[in-house]
Write an enzyme that holds these catalytic residues in place. Structure first.
Site, PDB file in Angstrom:
ATOM      1  N   SER D  44       0.770  -1.203   0.115  1.00  0.00           N
ATOM      2  CA  SER D  44       0.097   0.165   0.008  1.00  0.00           C
ATOM      3  C   SER D  44       0.887   1.383   0.054  1.00  0.00           C
ATOM      4  CB  SER D  44      -0.792  -0.089   1.321  1.00  0.00           C
ATOM      5  OG  SER D  44      -1.588  -1.176   1.294  1.00  0.00           O
ATOM      6  N   VAL D  47       3.195   3.063   2.448  1.00  0.00           N
ATOM      7  CA  VAL D  47       4.792   2.434   2.529  1.00  0.00           C
ATOM      8  C   VAL D  47       5.963   3.544   2.118  1.00  0.00           C
ATOM      9  CG1 VAL D  47       4.862   1.429   0.201  1.00  0.00           C
ATOM     10  CG2 VAL D  47       6.203   0.376   2.382  1.00  0.00           C
ATOM     11  N   PHE D 117       8.782  20.661  10.184  1.00  0.00           N
ATOM     12  CA  PHE D 117       8.077  20.320   8.954  1.00  0.00           C
ATOM     13  C   PHE D 117       7.527  21.823   8.494  1.00  0.00           C
ATOM     14  CE2 PHE D 117       6.503  16.576   6.611  1.00  0.00           C
ATOM     15  CZ  PHE D 117       7.705  15.712   6.552  1.00  0.00           C
ATOM     16  N   GLN D 231      -2.776  18.823  -3.979  1.00  0.00           N
ATOM     17  CA  GLN D 231      -1.463  18.959  -3.349  1.00  0.00           C
ATOM     18  C   GLN D 231      -0.223  18.777  -4.397  1.00  0.00           C
ATOM     19  OE1 GLN D 231       0.356  17.842   0.353  1.00  0.00           O
ATOM     20  NE2 GLN D 231      -0.051  20.013   0.742  1.00  0.00           N
ATOM     21  N   HIS D 233       3.634  18.825  -4.246  1.00  0.00           N
ATOM     22  CA  HIS D 233       4.531  18.860  -3.457  1.00  0.00           C
ATOM     23  C   HIS D 233       5.895  19.597  -4.122  1.00  0.00           C
ATOM     24  CE1 HIS D 233       7.651  17.492  -0.665  1.00  0.00           C
ATOM     25  NE2 HIS D 233       6.989  16.761   0.003  1.00  0.00           N
ATOM     26  N   LEU D 243       9.350  11.298  -4.718  1.00  0.00           N
ATOM     27  CA  LEU D 243       9.558  12.348  -3.719  1.00  0.00           C
ATOM     28  C   LEU D 243      10.718  12.628  -3.057  1.00  0.00           C
ATOM     29  CD1 LEU D 243       7.725  14.219  -1.909  1.00  0.00           C
ATOM     30  CD2 LEU D 243       7.491  12.719  -0.191  1.00  0.00           C
ATOM     31  N   GLU D 246       9.973  16.418   2.483  1.00  0.00           N
ATOM     32  CA  GLU D 246       9.965  17.701   3.272  1.00  0.00           C
ATOM     33  C   GLU D 246      10.863  17.678   4.559  1.00  0.00           C
ATOM     34  OE1 GLU D 246       6.382  20.051   3.198  1.00  0.00           O
ATOM     35  OE2 GLU D 246       6.174  19.950   5.270  1.00  0.00           O
ATOM     36  N   ARG D 288       3.519  23.732   1.606  1.00  0.00           N
ATOM     37  CA  ARG D 288       3.718  23.186   0.108  1.00  0.00           C
ATOM     38  C   ARG D 288       3.140  23.815  -0.866  1.00  0.00           C
ATOM     39  NH1 ARG D 288       2.809  16.830   1.845  1.00  0.00           N
ATOM     40  NH2 ARG D 288       4.961  16.679   3.186  1.00  0.00           N
ATOM     41  N   HIS D 356       1.062  15.216  -5.338  1.00  0.00           N
ATOM     42  CA  HIS D 356       1.385  14.538  -4.144  1.00  0.00           C
ATOM     43  C   HIS D 356       0.034  14.064  -3.442  1.00  0.00           C
ATOM     44  CE1 HIS D 356       3.677  13.127  -0.918  1.00  0.00           C
ATOM     45  NE2 HIS D 356       3.244  14.218  -0.191  1.00  0.00           N
ATOM     46  N   ARG D 391      -3.057  20.655   2.726  1.00  0.00           N
ATOM     47  CA  ARG D 391      -2.543  19.602   3.739  1.00  0.00           C
ATOM     48  C   ARG D 391      -1.176  19.847   4.281  1.00  0.00           C
ATOM     49  NH1 ARG D 391       0.440  14.612   4.545  1.00  0.00           N
ATOM     50  NH2 ARG D 391       0.886  14.864   2.149  1.00  0.00           N
TER      51      ARG D 391
HETATM   52  C1  LIG Z   1       5.934   9.605  -1.331  1.00  0.00           C
HETATM   53  C2  LIG Z   1       4.727  10.237  -0.531  1.00  0.00           C
HETATM   54  C3  LIG Z   1       5.425  10.429   0.628  1.00  0.00           C
HETATM   55  C4  LIG Z   1       4.484  10.888   1.690  1.00  0.00           C
HETATM   56  N1  LIG Z   1       5.024  11.339   3.004  1.00  0.00           N
HETATM   57  C5  LIG Z   1       4.190  11.810   4.047  1.00  0.00           C
HETATM   58  C6  LIG Z   1       4.762  12.121   5.298  1.00  0.00           C
HETATM   59  O1  LIG Z   1       5.663  12.003   5.475  1.00  0.00           O
HETATM   60  N2  LIG Z   1       3.763  12.571   6.217  1.00  0.00           N
HETATM   61  C7  LIG Z   1       2.562  12.396   5.982  1.00  0.00           C
HETATM   62  O2  LIG Z   1       1.546  12.477   7.029  1.00  0.00           O
HETATM   63  N3  LIG Z   1       1.851  12.000   4.718  1.00  0.00           N
HETATM   64  C8  LIG Z   1       2.842  11.865   3.872  1.00  0.00           C
HETATM   65  N4  LIG Z   1       2.169  11.305   2.759  1.00  0.00           N
HETATM   66  C9  LIG Z   1       0.840  11.057   2.502  1.00  0.00           C
HETATM   67  C10 LIG Z   1       0.290  10.020   2.951  1.00  0.00           C
HETATM   68  O3  LIG Z   1       1.451   8.829   2.924  1.00  0.00           O
HETATM   69  C11 LIG Z   1      -0.787   9.276   2.343  1.00  0.00           C
HETATM   70  O4  LIG Z   1      -1.953  10.048   2.113  1.00  0.00           O
HETATM   71  C12 LIG Z   1      -1.387   8.153   3.327  1.00  0.00           C
HETATM   72  O5  LIG Z   1      -0.344   7.326   3.382  1.00  0.00           O
HETATM   73  C13 LIG Z   1      -2.536   7.273   2.401  1.00  0.00           C
HETATM   74  O6  LIG Z   1      -2.841   5.892   3.023  1.00  0.00           O
HETATM   75  P1  LIG Z   1      -4.244   5.400   2.916  1.00  0.00           P
HETATM   76  O7  LIG Z   1      -4.397   4.329   4.139  1.00  0.00           O
HETATM   77  O8  LIG Z   1      -5.236   6.494   2.892  1.00  0.00           O
HETATM   78  O9  LIG Z   1      -3.920   4.885   1.426  1.00  0.00           O
HETATM   79  P2  LIG Z   1      -2.908   3.780   0.887  1.00  0.00           P
HETATM   80  O10 LIG Z   1      -1.724   3.716   1.751  1.00  0.00           O
HETATM   81  O11 LIG Z   1      -2.695   4.433  -0.412  1.00  0.00           O
HETATM   82  O12 LIG Z   1      -3.600   2.295   1.015  1.00  0.00           O
HETATM   83  C14 LIG Z   1      -4.868   2.131  -0.082  1.00  0.00           C
HETATM   84  C15 LIG Z   1      -5.316   0.874   0.177  1.00  0.00           C
HETATM   85  O13 LIG Z   1      -6.438   0.468  -0.523  1.00  0.00           O
HETATM   86  C16 LIG Z   1      -6.398  -0.426  -1.199  1.00  0.00           C
HETATM   87  N5  LIG Z   1      -7.266  -0.338  -2.419  1.00  0.00           N
HETATM   88  C17 LIG Z   1      -7.146   0.807  -3.341  1.00  0.00           C
HETATM   89  N6  LIG Z   1      -8.202   0.505  -4.157  1.00  0.00           N
HETATM   90  C18 LIG Z   1      -8.501  -0.937  -4.118  1.00  0.00           C
HETATM   91  C19 LIG Z   1      -9.692  -1.317  -4.711  1.00  0.00           C
HETATM   92  N7  LIG Z   1     -10.301  -1.100  -5.818  1.00  0.00           N
HETATM   93  N8  LIG Z   1     -10.120  -2.673  -4.221  1.00  0.00           N
HETATM   94  C20 LIG Z   1      -9.282  -3.186  -3.127  1.00  0.00           C
HETATM   95  N9  LIG Z   1      -8.455  -2.331  -2.447  1.00  0.00           N
HETATM   96  C21 LIG Z   1      -7.965  -1.178  -3.073  1.00  0.00           C
HETATM   97  C22 LIG Z   1      -5.001  -0.688  -1.651  1.00  0.00           C
HETATM   98  O14 LIG Z   1      -4.376  -1.901  -1.849  1.00  0.00           O
HETATM   99  C23 LIG Z   1      -4.266  -0.182  -0.330  1.00  0.00           C
HETATM  100  O15 LIG Z   1      -4.220  -1.251   0.607  1.00  0.00           O
HETATM  101  C24 LIG Z   1       3.005  10.865   1.549  1.00  0.00           C
HETATM  102  C25 LIG Z   1       2.639  10.391   0.473  1.00  0.00           C
HETATM  103  C26 LIG Z   1       3.374   9.885  -0.713  1.00  0.00           C
HETATM  104  C27 LIG Z   1       3.016   9.499  -1.958  1.00  0.00           C
END
Ligand SMILES: Cc1cc2nc3c(=O)[nH]c(=O)nc-3n(C[C@H](O)[C@H](O)[C@H](O)COP(=O)(O)OP(=O)(O)OC[C@H]3O[C@@H](n4cnc5c(N)ncnc54)[C@H](O)[C@@H]3O)c2cc1C
Ligand code: SF4
Ligand code: F3S
Ligand code: FES
Lengths: 139, 252, 120, 597
Positions: D44, D47, D117, D231, D233, D243, D246, D288, D356, D391
């Site tokens: 996911s 990570v 940050f 957003q 970045h 990325l 930050e 950002r 981002h 954000r």
């Molecule tokens: C490179 C990067 C760095 C970041 N750094 C930071 C940071 O330092 N600090 C911070 O606060 N935030 C950061 N963010 C933002 C933050 O990481 C994300 O917003 C957050 O991790 C999203 O988590 P989530 O659980 O919503 O989704 P995700 O972790 O994206 O998980 C989505 C899940 O949904 C599942 N899924 C999706 N579609 C389907 C489907 N159709 N059927 C079944 N399963 C599905 C996927 O398999 C996955 O398991 C960063 C983002 C990025 C991209």
């Protein structure tokens, strides 16, 4: 409790590959591993030869002399040289592995395995020289 | 940058509904200084043969999806670049069943990760109940962190399983990543799960199936050094063995 | 998921294997060099390993110990690797038989050497 | 069809989904949880998060400060009740992660360390080197294993929400390995499918971040909120968009243009701070949206660097030294050298803004509840009201935990309280839907879905980027309408069942098109400039009279979305000018002077 009732056809048919007996010939890395393990054959032979020596020793001076003559015959020299090569490879690989098993920490910080490996080598050279000196000076 | 060069790629295919066994398909893909194996595969899928299946996501070497055999070496597709090769053969990770094309069936691998109970244990049942908020962290100095930090960097990519001939011969072997995970928790000063995890480490399919081939660490893209973890685990297991033989201390 | 894990007895042989590997790495090269190369080539006198001298050496406790260490530990080391190596090569002996042959064999040799040394 | 019945269904096993599942298991161990994810949990995109997660810990910090930073960072489009709840919960959740084994970076005395940050007044970003998301995700995944009531369905791709009698009663999903459908029944559903960054071309997101959950909820009738806020970045690698956290700037990294000039001082973020002495909310530690906009202006002025991978500015870390970089930013060093061949210890890293984060998402209230009974949403797919128009970095990982717990507990409660579902009707519904998807799998047509995906990303980049205009956004809206027509004519070649990714990508493309459409239409309608939504036409200022409101996009048959508006919850912070750098400090001291009187 999750309940489940499945009427789907099974479409999956994962293809299982079996390891071949010759797997270690496939990659240089594996081959070198086998070579490392192979040095143990040399070690076994040598250990048994030394054990035989002990047996000959208690059988008396004549028996001992016979053993000594066999192991120091000119024919045995190339065999011994070969053994040395194998032993050297054993030592080389052993010193590379040992520091990763027993991690030495100084003041809470782990020593770099490469450094420890070098330390092993230094110690080894010193013991070898010492042994040779003792042996040479024993007459 | 212009894609001014092209390279031939052999890709192993296996479609369980159509193919009795895997076969090789040739493609020619354009590439430049930056093109990764993953991008080459994406180009094939988008432009040449959309039926090719493979896993990927982060394309920044952290999600662990894109492990393939690249010229017979287990590698992350997104961190392997065409510029470093003159020709390429890509196949599904070794030692796993092939689900389809470059997709390996890793269910057993994930099962092993789960099996080593990779979560914090505390003797005090009150501390095991994490539904109640806590006020303070468990103290842990940077030095204590350093005891397990390297072993916590595993991205579960499975390259080490594709590299390990002991796993290749014996799929029961818990294998490098799972054992490293167990060891990571055992070395964490906050964890008290020795009783839970040592039996696995101590068993035949635990650390003792490893003969320190070491190739697992060689291919690990995150320098986790699973070989070191397992073999330090052997020392731990040996100690545990002695403890079992010795009469139990009075305070037990 | 499996739940009952059987404790392996490998720690015993693994410890011997490790000790043997260390001895082989540190001491054996010198022994081979002196005994098998330097002596026949006359770099050192053959007198060092005359019956009299060796008996003298083997009659001391330190000598006995050294001989045991240099002979038996590497033997266990080798036994361990050969036992596993055969499996690597897909030349499976029945497990117990393999244990008997290799570790049993090494133990036999160890006992024999120990017995002989005690006779001196 | 495979029929599975559980009490609660959680869709998505990223940080949000895992936290929700654990909350259900802890608060209601007798309820069964089906955790459904299209990839194995550790794949996911949580990570990939690098920098850290927010939570007040230092003595000289306070919830009020965190609240103020978040609200002003959001350009006052945040719901303040949610923000207030959030900031108070953050430290609790971070500590909980610690008790689950998260390897947070520590101070010498063994306590948690925090870093600075962007947009944050005090250092409050908890970090685990520069792999915070990786460690949080793995900690949550590993911890989730200990709860027997959580059953995972890894590599199950969710295609539909099953709605009957006005409430969500289950989902339909493809078992990817087998290529067959599974109908999951559940009395409540938690959507946690992550963002939609892949609608754009240059982004920091993984390939799986395709807005699935947003589209599923939208199609099922739930409105998507604030979707115009996307957003950028400021520091992604040119070419790949990977990325550079930050945290680089938090540790003291600086941004310079072609002339080696720290251009941020020209954009109301100054005065220039001495190198190696970063000051909170100033220069590189601005928010950002502002930093990305500053890049855009530099580019207009021709003061950016031309690289073979596109224009860029320099992110300079050299003065931090190898030791600090290795300790705090090892992954950054690894990424820069692998993907650009640049060692940040010796050379500055070229960077440029990349898409981002989607501030918008399925609209929820403070209980993570959507407008569709039985449906809860958390994480990037949700719009909880926390992030508003922009954000702040490190608020998202914290949100996953805080709102993940809320969503889990609320969904569990709802599951207990609601009655049985009508199985027969749901089954009939799923069979009809499955049949449609099966038809798509073998559909013959002239359009290559991969090309539609690329064209969508391009038009989003062109029309709904850092700066927008009526004309540009309109063009994108039209282009997407056309792409949707082309989508009807796509042809697929695979046809087989087992791990048919061509088919799944085609379904995802449908989701992406819906999301792109909602984003551009929402942007079209917001005739003001706020946070990440900046317009170049006459609407280039904030308009609190007409637009201090959340947008809500509802799906309509055969045409673009219907855009409505919803009031923002304002409790204690009235909208004011967003100030950073010296201006903010001046205002603050004036404030203190007043308070002191
Ligand atoms: C490179 C990067 C760095 C970041 N750094 C930071 C940071 O330092 N600090 C911070 O606060 N935030 C950061 N963010 C933002 C933050 O990481 C994300 O917003 C957050 O991790 C999203 O988590 P989530 O659980 O919503 O989704 P995700 O972790 O994206 O998980 C989505 C899940 O949904 C599942 N899924 C999706 N579609 C389907 C489907 N159709 N059927 C079944 N399963 C599905 C996927 O398999 C996955 O398991 C960063 C983002 C990025 C991209
Ligand atoms: S130990 Fe290394 S190679 Fe093995 S799964 Fe983990 S990261 Fe991959
Ligand atoms: S390759 Fe295999 S044998 Fe051990 S050292 Fe690594 S697990
Ligand atoms: S795509 Fe995530 S590791 Fe390669």
């Amino acid at each position: 409790m999750i309940s489940e009732h499945n009427t789907n056809a099974v479409n999956r048919r994962p293809y299982v590959r079996k390891q071949s007996a010759g797997w270690w010939l496939d990659k240089q890395y594996y081959f070198l591993y086998m070579l490392r393990e192979g040095t143990s054959l040399v070690l076994a032979v040598y250990a048994i030869m030394l054990a035989t020596g002990v047996m000959r020793l208690i059988q008396g001076p004549l028996a001992w002399q016979g053993w000594v003559e066999t192991v120091t015959s000119s024919l045995a020299i190339p065999l011994h040289l070969l053994m040395l090569v194998a032993l050297f490879y054993h030592t080389l690989t052993w010193f590379r592995l040992a520091p990763r098993i027993v991690v030495i920490r100084v003041g809470g910080k782990a020593l770099d395995p490469v450094l420890v490996e070098r330390g092993h080598w230094v110690a080894c050279v010193v013991t070898t020289l010492l042994l040779m000196l003792l042996w040479g000076g024993a007459q | 940058m212009a894609n001014n060069k092209s390279m031939s790629l052999s890709v192993q295919r296996y479609r369980p509904e159509l193919d009795a066994e895997p076969w090789w398909q040739e493609f020619s893909v354009p590439y430049n200084e930056d093109t990764s194996v993953l991008e080459a595969l994406q180009f094939i899928k988008d432009e040449l043969d959309s039926s090719l299946s493979f896993r990927w996501s982060c394309r920044m070497a952290i999600c662990g999806s894109c492990g393939f055999m690249v010229n017979d070496v287990p590698r992350l597709g997104c961190k392997t670049f065409l510029r470093d090769y003159s020709s390429l053969r890509i196949a599904a990770l070794d030692n796993f069943p092939i689900e389809r094309d470059l997709v390996a069936d890793i269910a057993s691998f994930v099962g092993k990760l789960e099996e080593v109970k990779p979560y914090l244990f505390r003797h005090d049942p009150k501390e095991m109940d994490t539904s109640v908020p806590v006020e303070e962290e468990y103290l842990q100095t940077p030095q204590q962190v350093s005891l397990y930090k390297q072993f916590s960097q595993c991205i579960n990519c499975g390259l080490c399983y594709a590299a390990c001939p002991q796993f290749g011969r014996n799929p029961e072997f818990l294998g490098p990543a799972a054992l490293t995970l167990a060891y990571r928790y055992l070395r964490d000063s906050r964890d008290q799960g020795e009783e839970e995890r040592m039996p696995m480490l101590n068993s035949e399919q635990g650390v003792w199936s490893c003969t320190f081939v070491g190739y697992c660490s060689e291919v690990c893209p995150k320098h986790v050094d699973p070989a070191a973890a397992i073999n330090q685990g052997k020392a731990m297991s040996a100690l545990d063995y002695v403890k079992q033989v010795l009469p139990k201390g009075g305070d037990q | 998921m499996k739940s009952n894990y059987v404790r392996s007895n490998e720690p015993i042989v693994w410890s011997l294997f490790g000790a043997g590997g260390m001895v082989a790495a540190f001491l054996l090269p010198a022994v081979v060099l002196m005994l098998g190369v330097a002596t026949p080539l006359g770099w050192v006198s053959a007198d060092v390993i005359s019956y009299h001298n060796v008996m003298l050496f083997a009659s001391s406790w330190l000598g006995k110990l050294l001989l045991m260490v240099v002979i038996c530990l590497p033997l266990y080391h080798a036994a361990h690797r050969i036992h596993h190596g055969l499996v690597d090569l897909h030349l499976h002996l029945p497990h117990t038989l393999s244990l008997l042959i290799f570790y049993g064999g090494s133990t036999l040799v160890t006992l024999a050497v120990g017995y002989w040394l005690l006779l001196i | 069809m495979n029929h599975i019945e559980a009490d609660v269904l959680v869709i998505g096993a990223g940080g949000g989904g895992l936290r929700a599942a654990i909350a259900i298991a802890e608060s209601a161990p007798d309820l069964s949880v089906a955790l459904i994810s299209k990839v194995y949990p550790m794949r996911s995109h949580t990570v990939a998060a690098e920098g850290g997660a927010a939570g007040v810990v230092q003595d000289h910090d306070s919830f009020e400060y965190h609240f103020n930073d978040t609200v002003s960072g959001a350009d006052w489009l945040a719901d303040q009740d949610v923000v207030e709840f959030f900031v108070e919960q953050c430290p609790k959740e971070m500590l909980r992660l610690e008790h689950w084994g998260c390897p947070w970076s520590r101070r010498e005395d063994g306590r948690i360390n925090v870093r600075a940050f962007g947009g944050m007044k005090i250092e409050r970003t908890w970090f685990a080197a520069d792999k915070t998301g990786f460690h949080i995700l793995h900690t949550l995944f590993q911890t989730s294993i200990k709860y027997p009531s959580i059953k995972r369905f890894d590599e199950y791709f969710c295609t539909d929400l099953l709605v009957d009698e006005g409430r969500v009663q289950g989902v339909l999903a493809v078992d990817i390995a087998n290529g067959t459908f599974t109908r999951f029944l559940g009395r409540s559903v938690v959507m946690a499918t992550g963002g939609a960054g892949r609608v754009y071309r240059f982004n920091t997101n993984g390939g799986i971040v395709t807005g699935d959950g947003m589209a599923l909820a939208y199609r099922a009738g739930a409105p998507l909120r604030d979707m115009e806020f996307v957003q950028y970045h400021p520091t992604g690698l040119p070419g790949t968009g990977i990325l550079m956290t930050e945290g680089c700037r938090g540790e003291g990294g600086i941004l310079t243009n072609r002339d080696g000039y720290r251009y941020l001082q020209d954009y109301e973020l100054g005065p220039e701070t001495p190198i190696g002495q970063p000051r909170n909310k100033t220069m590189e530690l601005g928010p950002r949206d502002r930093l990305s906009q500053a890049f855009w202006h530099e580019e207009q002025k021709g003061r950016v660097i031309e690289t073979s991978r596109g224009t860029a500015v320099n992110l300079d870390l050299r003065h931090l030294g190898a030791q600090k970089i290795n300790e705090r930013l090892p992954f950054i060093r690894e990424l820069a050298s692998a993907y650009l061949g640049i060692d940040p210890v010796k050379e500055p890293i070229p960077v440029r803004p990349t898409v981002h984060y989607t501030m918008g998402g399925i609209g929820t209230d403070i209980r993570a509840q959507t407008q569709l009974p039985g449906l809860y949403a958390v994480g990037e797919c949700a719009s909880s009201g926390l992030h508003g128009a922009n954000r702040l970095g490190s608020n998202s990982l914290a949100e996953l935990c805080v709102m993940g717990r809320v969503a889990g507990e609320q969904a569990a409660r709802h599951a207990r309280d609601s009655g049985a579902v009508d199985k027969a009707r749901i089954t009939a519904l799923s069979e009809a839907k499955a049949e449609r998807w099966m038809a798509l799998r073998t559909q013959k047509g002239s359009e290559n879905p991969a090309h539609i995906r690329r064209d969508l990303a391009d038009t989003m980049e062109a029309g709904v980027g850092i700066y927008r205009s009526q004309e540009g956004v309109q063009k994108t809206c039209d282009a997407i309408a056309e792409l949707k027509q082309r989508y009807e004519k796509i042809g697929l070649n695979d046809g087989s069942s087992v791990f048919n990714t061509e088919w799944l990508y085609a379904i995802e493309l449908g989701f992406l098109l819906d999301i792109g459409e909602v984003m551009s239409h929402s942007a079209l309608m917001r005739k003001e400039s706020r946070g990440s939504h900046q317009r170049l036409d006459e609407f280039n200022t904030r308009d609190d009279v007409n637009y201090l409101k959340h947008s809500l996009a509802y799906r309509q048959q055969d045409t673009g979305p219907l855009i409505k508006y919803q009031d923002v919850v304002i409790t204690k912070s009235a909208p004011a000018a967003r100030l950073y750098g010296e201006a903010a400090e001046r205002k603050e001291s004036a404030q203190e002077g007043k308070d002191g009187q």
